[in-house]
Design an enzyme around this catalytic site. Structure first.
Site, PDB file in Angstrom:
ATOM      1  N   GLU A  95       9.445  11.806  10.218  1.00 50.68           N
ATOM      2  CA  GLU A  95       8.155  11.967   9.558  1.00 50.68           C
ATOM      3  C   GLU A  95       7.116  11.051  10.203  1.00 50.68           C
ATOM      4  O   GLU A  95       5.994  11.450  10.475  1.00 50.68           O
ATOM      5  CB  GLU A  95       8.301  11.630   8.069  1.00 50.68           C
ATOM      6  CG  GLU A  95       7.027  11.793   7.262  1.00 50.68           C
ATOM      7  CD  GLU A  95       7.277  11.750   5.758  1.00 50.68           C
ATOM      8  OE1 GLU A  95       8.317  11.220   5.340  1.00 50.68           O
ATOM      9  OE2 GLU A  95       6.427  12.259   5.023  1.00 50.68           O
ATOM     10  N   SER A 119       9.483  12.074  -3.342  1.00 55.12           N
ATOM     11  CA  SER A 119       8.790  11.140  -4.236  1.00 55.12           C
ATOM     12  C   SER A 119       8.898  11.557  -5.696  1.00 55.12           C
ATOM     13  O   SER A 119       8.910  12.740  -6.021  1.00 55.12           O
ATOM     14  CB  SER A 119       7.309  11.061  -3.863  1.00 55.12           C
ATOM     15  OG  SER A 119       7.165  10.703  -2.513  1.00 55.12           O
ATOM     16  N   SER A 132       3.746  18.257  -1.187  1.00 56.71           N
ATOM     17  CA  SER A 132       2.886  19.135  -0.401  1.00 56.71           C
ATOM     18  C   SER A 132       3.556  20.482  -0.228  1.00 56.71           C
ATOM     19  O   SER A 132       4.776  20.558  -0.038  1.00 56.71           O
ATOM     20  CB  SER A 132       2.626  18.530   0.986  1.00 56.71           C
ATOM     21  OG  SER A 132       2.164  17.217   0.859  1.00 56.71           O
ATOM     22  N   GLU A 149       1.209  -0.343   4.195  1.00 51.93           N
ATOM     23  CA  GLU A 149       1.861  -1.619   3.838  1.00 51.93           C
ATOM     24  C   GLU A 149       3.355  -1.554   4.162  1.00 51.93           C
ATOM     25  O   GLU A 149       3.927  -2.494   4.712  1.00 51.93           O
ATOM     26  CB  GLU A 149       1.666  -1.931   2.348  1.00 51.93           C
ATOM     27  CG  GLU A 149       0.252  -2.362   1.965  1.00 51.93           C
ATOM     28  CD  GLU A 149      -0.743  -1.199   1.971  1.00 51.93           C
ATOM     29  OE1 GLU A 149      -0.321  -0.036   1.819  1.00 51.93           O
ATOM     30  OE2 GLU A 149      -1.946  -1.462   2.138  1.00 51.93           O
ATOM     31  N   GLN A 184       9.162  18.953   0.750  1.00 51.68           N
ATOM     32  CA  GLN A 184       9.989  17.747   0.683  1.00 51.68           C
ATOM     33  C   GLN A 184       9.954  17.178  -0.734  1.00 51.68           C
ATOM     34  O   GLN A 184       8.942  16.627  -1.161  1.00 51.68           O
ATOM     35  CB  GLN A 184       9.430  16.734   1.687  1.00 51.68           C
ATOM     36  CG  GLN A 184      10.189  15.443   1.769  1.00 51.68           C
ATOM     37  CD  GLN A 184       9.549  14.482   2.756  1.00 51.68           C
ATOM     38  OE1 GLN A 184       8.361  14.577   3.057  1.00 51.68           O
ATOM     39  NE2 GLN A 184      10.308  13.543   3.260  1.00 51.68           N
TER      40      GLN A 184
HETATM   41  C1  LIG Z   1      -1.495  13.643   0.680  1.00 52.04           C
HETATM   42  C2  LIG Z   1      -0.134  13.243   0.272  1.00 52.04           C
HETATM   43  C3  LIG Z   1       0.930  14.111   0.461  1.00 52.04           C
HETATM   44  C4  LIG Z   1       2.202  13.755   0.073  1.00 52.04           C
HETATM   45  N1  LIG Z   1       3.216  14.658   0.260  1.00 52.04           N
HETATM   46  C5  LIG Z   1       4.461  14.342  -0.165  1.00 52.04           C
HETATM   47  C6  LIG Z   1       5.513  15.289  -0.063  1.00 52.04           C
HETATM   48  O1  LIG Z   1       5.319  16.390   0.429  1.00 52.04           O
HETATM   49  N2  LIG Z   1       6.720  14.979  -0.522  1.00 52.04           N
HETATM   50  C7  LIG Z   1       6.989  13.759  -1.063  1.00 52.04           C
HETATM   51  O2  LIG Z   1       8.133  13.525  -1.423  1.00 52.04           O
HETATM   52  N3  LIG Z   1       6.021  12.813  -1.194  1.00 52.04           N
HETATM   53  C8  LIG Z   1       4.755  13.095  -0.763  1.00 52.04           C
HETATM   54  N4  LIG Z   1       3.747  12.161  -0.900  1.00 52.04           N
HETATM   55  C9  LIG Z   1       4.033  10.913  -1.592  1.00 52.04           C
HETATM   56  C10 LIG Z   1       4.022   9.679  -0.734  1.00 52.04           C
HETATM   57  O3  LIG Z   1       5.162   9.633   0.079  1.00 52.04           O
HETATM   58  C11 LIG Z   1       3.938   8.470  -1.672  1.00 52.04           C
HETATM   59  O4  LIG Z   1       2.702   8.549  -2.330  1.00 52.04           O
HETATM   60  C12 LIG Z   1       4.040   7.165  -0.948  1.00 52.04           C
HETATM   61  O5  LIG Z   1       5.344   6.982  -0.426  1.00 52.04           O
HETATM   62  C13 LIG Z   1       3.661   5.968  -1.818  1.00 52.04           C
HETATM   63  O6  LIG Z   1       4.298   5.936  -3.041  1.00 52.04           O
HETATM   64  P1  LIG Z   1       3.465   5.748  -4.395  1.00 52.04           P
HETATM   65  O7  LIG Z   1       2.401   6.744  -4.349  1.00 52.04           O
HETATM   66  O8  LIG Z   1       4.432   5.768  -5.503  1.00 52.04           O
HETATM   67  O9  LIG Z   1       2.812   4.313  -4.310  1.00 52.04           O
HETATM   68  P2  LIG Z   1       3.457   2.945  -4.773  1.00 52.04           P
HETATM   69  O10 LIG Z   1       4.784   2.789  -4.135  1.00 52.04           O
HETATM   70  O11 LIG Z   1       3.396   2.810  -6.235  1.00 52.04           O
HETATM   71  O12 LIG Z   1       2.467   1.938  -4.094  1.00 52.04           O
HETATM   72  C14 LIG Z   1       1.200   1.525  -4.651  1.00 52.04           C
HETATM   73  C15 LIG Z   1       0.579   0.505  -3.705  1.00 52.04           C
HETATM   74  O13 LIG Z   1       1.446  -0.629  -3.575  1.00 52.04           O
HETATM   75  C16 LIG Z   1       1.792  -0.818  -2.237  1.00 52.04           C
HETATM   76  N5  LIG Z   1       3.189  -1.240  -2.134  1.00 52.04           N
HETATM   77  C17 LIG Z   1       4.287  -0.634  -2.631  1.00 52.04           C
HETATM   78  N6  LIG Z   1       5.395  -1.296  -2.313  1.00 52.04           N
HETATM   79  C18 LIG Z   1       5.002  -2.345  -1.586  1.00 52.04           C
HETATM   80  C19 LIG Z   1       5.689  -3.410  -0.951  1.00 52.04           C
HETATM   81  N7  LIG Z   1       7.023  -3.527  -0.980  1.00 52.04           N
HETATM   82  N8  LIG Z   1       4.953  -4.300  -0.302  1.00 52.04           N
HETATM   83  C20 LIG Z   1       3.602  -4.204  -0.245  1.00 52.04           C
HETATM   84  N9  LIG Z   1       2.899  -3.231  -0.811  1.00 52.04           N
HETATM   85  C21 LIG Z   1       3.596  -2.311  -1.469  1.00 52.04           C
HETATM   86  C22 LIG Z   1       1.602   0.516  -1.563  1.00 52.04           C
HETATM   87  O14 LIG Z   1       1.399   0.368  -0.181  1.00 52.04           O
HETATM   88  C23 LIG Z   1       0.402   1.053  -2.295  1.00 52.04           C
HETATM   89  O15 LIG Z   1      -0.745   0.508  -1.719  1.00 52.04           O
HETATM   90  C24 LIG Z   1       2.445  12.504  -0.519  1.00 52.04           C
HETATM   91  C25 LIG Z   1       1.388  11.602  -0.690  1.00 52.04           C
HETATM   92  C26 LIG Z   1       0.109  11.971  -0.307  1.00 52.04           C
HETATM   93  C27 LIG Z   1      -1.007  10.998  -0.530  1.00 52.04           C
END
Ligand SMILES: Cc1cc2nc3c(=O)[nH]c(=O)nc-3n(C[C@H](O)[C@H](O)[C@H](O)COP(=O)(O)OP(=O)(O)OC[C@H]3O[C@@H](n4cnc5c(N)ncnc54)[C@H](O)[C@@H]3O)c2cc1C
Lengths: 393, 341
Positions: free
Chosen positions: A230, A114, A147, A363, A111
């Site tokens: 998902e 991100s 992933s 969140e 996928q």
């Molecule tokens: C093990 C693992 C596998 C993954 N696999 C995939 C994959 O296969 N394909 C893919 O596309 N993505 C994948 N991801 C990515 C995942 O979807 C993102 O990490 C996730 O959506 C969060 O985005 P970010 O990491 O940019 O955090 P951010 O959006 O930067 O968030 C940082 C912190 O702020 C908080 N936050 C953000 N916005 C808000 C809000 N509006 N209100 C309150 N709090 C908020 C979040 O909850 C978090 O605690 C994977 C992630 C992990 C950990």
């Protein structure tokens, strides 16, 4: 299609392809062609257009006969997210091309959603797709935390096709061929030591227009199907009492009386209750779905699952005392699949930290519950009607 | 295991809710409490005689414990001042059904401290003597089901006095019962009957706790949607939304647990004691948390006598101690699930 017809079909399949004699892949292909892969899918696409609840009948019969399963890829990105999206938005041609090898596990999916600048705020994504002279698309950008990108044959991908409109409107949904020379996959090591996910660089990747899912500019709507599935795929598994992590912890407790303390006992009982309540909650949701009254509990399943997994794995490390100070293996590995239960407590503790991040953070899930289930007003938004290219990044 | 509500159960809920809405709105409950009035006999007659809820425990009469649980949900949501728990749940379960109680014409209760404890009343030659403190639903009871030392059950209809206590839960006041050589009729000498009645009571009380939690969550969500501070509805602040989302998840869990317990009791499932222990230890805590959040998120008004939130807190806290604390039920679970200390 009723239960008896289904059983007949299963027995015909088993007679034509005796599991002990035929190759696993041949069996899985035959099962798909017999419509017994996912019975609620349409005829010709691995199903029979039967009620979803009847799948359990098929699975039970096949398990009893010792037939091979497409497990462990069952809950992968392909089965859990790509397939329902292709079923809903794909053309007949796309469905025929992708669904069979996806279900048999011959082709792995990943996928590409991100990006470094677009995680929770997925609609802010910057990867660009531009039409080229031959009527295909040229894609440039960077994806992250992908992933299984290192084993995937195909990817579901969202990219920006119109930067001049507000961010949700200018997105288009594609299927990306991971063998394209413009796709570069780099392992991204995570806190467990292994590299389960990756960075993916897309440089002039060519995607034929026939690999687009849904209309140009409609990608956000298509992505909703993926994201909703998902959330159900993660944490939505049916488990018996003491199935999953609580079972591992309870077994250790029973087998190792020397580890027991009064304080740990209190916490264990609390976790046991929480695990059973979560199991019952999931069971109730499934009963609601089967009775055709979909409830809003689905969003809560993943939230509850993540919290419990983190509490239980933390507890397990403490329970193990001196052993909890060790770790099984820090070698950089690139696993094909996450084997949550096959490794030791320290690994589980660390990997569970991802449960509240992957597939939408806890969140974000709370926001969804508060706004869509409880009907609380949204927070004021500053980016809704602004063209994407004018947003600050 | 069926965790949903049947159509009949939903119909029952609707008629109980309508009746409580008309005859016992929360303002009226608050007024009764302020005027130091006890149970509402007219309301009880309407519920028990008109709707027939007092006899729901009897399968022969078409009832089921699953339906009793639905009535308790509504009584928890409304805090209607009635002796349903003592009479239609506890005493009825101990007697294995009783015509006098089922008709609602008379009420009874089980004479044990509401917080639990072993029987202390002594019986000699068919006469009972002893003092039992903090008994729920005793004030209006015509008929007492009295467990005696050793676990036998007796029914006493005269020769006792009941003294009210000042109780934390104002909508279910407690009282002390004194038996002075009171004539009794033997019900059973089998101590398992009492045990099963207490199991039934604890399992069904979870549904009352669910009703309390639901009222608290719904009321708080409605209030925060309307109440404005800082030029926007308070419900649009994420700090509050997240707390309510977490509370919602707990209430959803409480519903699944309470339904599982009621269903297991109704169908006499082998794992009923385990599911009761799960529901009883979970739902009591959820109800208290919901009531505490309700008061906190209502701000100053939540602290006032005139707002009904405090009545829910008092009921939730008392219920958490009733028929065994969460800790007591977890200790039960340790045996049932083979997780020894
Ligand atoms: C093990 C693992 C596998 C993954 N696999 C995939 C994959 O296969 N394909 C893919 O596309 N993505 C994948 N991801 C990515 C995942 O979807 C993102 O990490 C996730 O959506 C969060 O985005 P970010 O990491 O940019 O955090 P951010 O959006 O930067 O968030 C940082 C912190 O702020 C908080 N936050 C953000 N916005 C808000 C809000 N509006 N209100 C309150 N709090 C908020 C979040 O909850 C978090 O605690 C994977 C992630 C992990 C950990």
């Amino acid at each position: 299609m009723n239960e008896a017809d289904l059983r007949t079909r299963v027995h015909e399949l088993l007679a034509a392809y005796p599991p002990s004699e035929v190759d696993t892949l041949d069996f899985l292909r035959a099962r798909f062609d017999a419509g017994l892969a996912w019975v609620h899918f349409p005829l010709g696409l691995g199903g029979l257009g039967a009620p979803r609840t009847l799948q359990a009948v098929v699975d039970a019969e096949l398990t009893a006969a010792g037939a091979p399963d497409n497990d462990p890829r069952r809950i992968g990105i392909g089965l859990g997210m790509a397939a329902p999206t292709i079923l809903r938005y794909g053309t007949a041609e796309q469905q025929h091309r992708w669904l069979r090898p996806l279900w048999t596990g011959e082709e792995v999916w990943c996928q590409l959603f991100s990006e470094p600048g677009a995680g929770s705020d997925l609609a802010a994504l910057a990867t660009r797709a531009v039409p080229d002279a031959e009527g295909s698309w040229r894609v440039n950008g960077q994806k992250v935390w992908t992933s299984s990108a290192h084993t995937a044959r195909w990817a579901i991908l969202i990219a920006r096709t119109d930067p001049a409109v507000p961010k949700h409107q200018g997105i288009t949904y594609f299927v990306c061929d991971m063998t394209d020379p413009g796709v570069q996959v780099r392992p991204l090591r995570q806190l467990t030591g292994e590299a389960e996910f990756n960075e993916v660089f897309l440089t002039d990747v060519r995607i034929p227009d026939s690999d687009r899912l849904g209309a140009v500019g409609e990608g956000w709507r298509v992505a909703q199907t993926t994201l909703n599935n998902e959330r159900v795929a993660i944490g939505g598994q049916r488990t018996p009492r003491e199935g999953g992590l609580i079972g591992i912890v309870a077994e250790t407790w029973r087998e190792r009386p020397e580890l027991r303390t009064a304080e740990l006992h209190q916490r264990l009982l609390q976790h046991w209750v929480d695990a059973e309540v979560l199991r019952l909650t999931g069971e109730r949701l499934r009963q609601q779905l089967a009775a055709g009254q979909p409830g809003p509990e689905g969003a809560g399943g993943k939230l509850g699952f993540a919290r419990l997994a983190q509490q239980l794995t933390a507890f397990e490390v403490e329970l193990l005392a001196e052993e909890g100070l060790g770790y099984d293996d820090w070698t950089l590995r690139r696993p094909e699949l996450v084997d949550f239960n096959g490794r030791e407590a320290g690994y589980r503790y660390l990997r569970a930290k991802g449960n509240s991040i992957e597939g939408g953070t806890s969140e974000i899930l709370r926001n969804i519950i508060a706004e869509r289930v409880l009907g609380l007003p949204p927070e004021p938004r500053t980016d809704k009607d602004v063209p994407w290219k004018e947003l600050s990044r | 295991m069926n965790l949903l509500y049947s159509e009949i159960e939903e119909e029952l809920r609707a008629s109980v809710r309508d009746l409580l809405h008309d005859r016992s709105p929360i303002e009226a409950v608050l007024a009764r409490v302020s005027a130091d009035q006890g149970y509402d006999p007219a309301l009880w007659r309407a519920l028990a005689v008109e709707l027939g809820v007092a006899g729901l425990q009897d399968p022969a009469a078409g009832g089921s414990l699953r339906e009793v649980a639905v009535v308790l949900e509504e009584l928890g949501r409304s805090l209607a001042p009635t002796p349903f728990l003592g009479s239609a749940v506890l005493a009825t379960a101990a007697l294995g059904g009783d015509e006098r109680l089922a008709s609602g014409e008379r009420t009874g209760t089980l004479v044990l401290p509401f917080s639990g404890g072993a029987p202390s009343v002594r019986e000699t030659g068919g006469r009972l003597t002893g003092r039992v403190t903090s008994v729920a639903d005793a004030l209006t009871a015509d008929l007492l089901v009295v467990p005696v030392v050793g676990g036998a059950l007796w029914v006493v209809e005269r020769g006792f006095t009941v003294t009210p206590r000042t109780s934390l839960d104002q909508t279910r006041p407690l009282a002390d019962v004194v038996l002075d050589d009171a004539p009794g009729q033997l019900v059973t000498e089998d101590p398992a009957v009492l045990e099963h009645a207490l199991l039934t009571g604890a399992g069904l009380l979870a549904s009352e706790q669910l009703g309390i939690a639901e009222w608290c969550l719904t009321t708080t969500v409605e209030y925060l949607r309307e109440r404005r501070q800082f030029n926007r509805p308070l419900g649009s602040f994420q700090a509050l939304k997240h707390r309510l989302a977490d509370l919602w998840l707990e209430v959803v869990g409480a519903r699944a647990a309470a339904r599982a317990a009621a269903d297991a009791l109704a169908s006499e499932a082998a794992d009923a004691p385990l599911l009761v222990a799960v529901a009883a230890s979970h739902c009591g805590t959820v109800a208290v948390r919901a009531a505490e959040e309700c008061i906190q998120l209502h701000g100053g008004i939540g602290m006032t006598w005139e707002h009904p939130a405090h009545l829910y807190l008092k009921r939730a806290k008392a219920d958490q101690l009733a028929l065994g604390t969460p800790g007591h039920h977890r200790a039960r679970l340790a045996e049932l699930a083979n997780l020894p200390a």
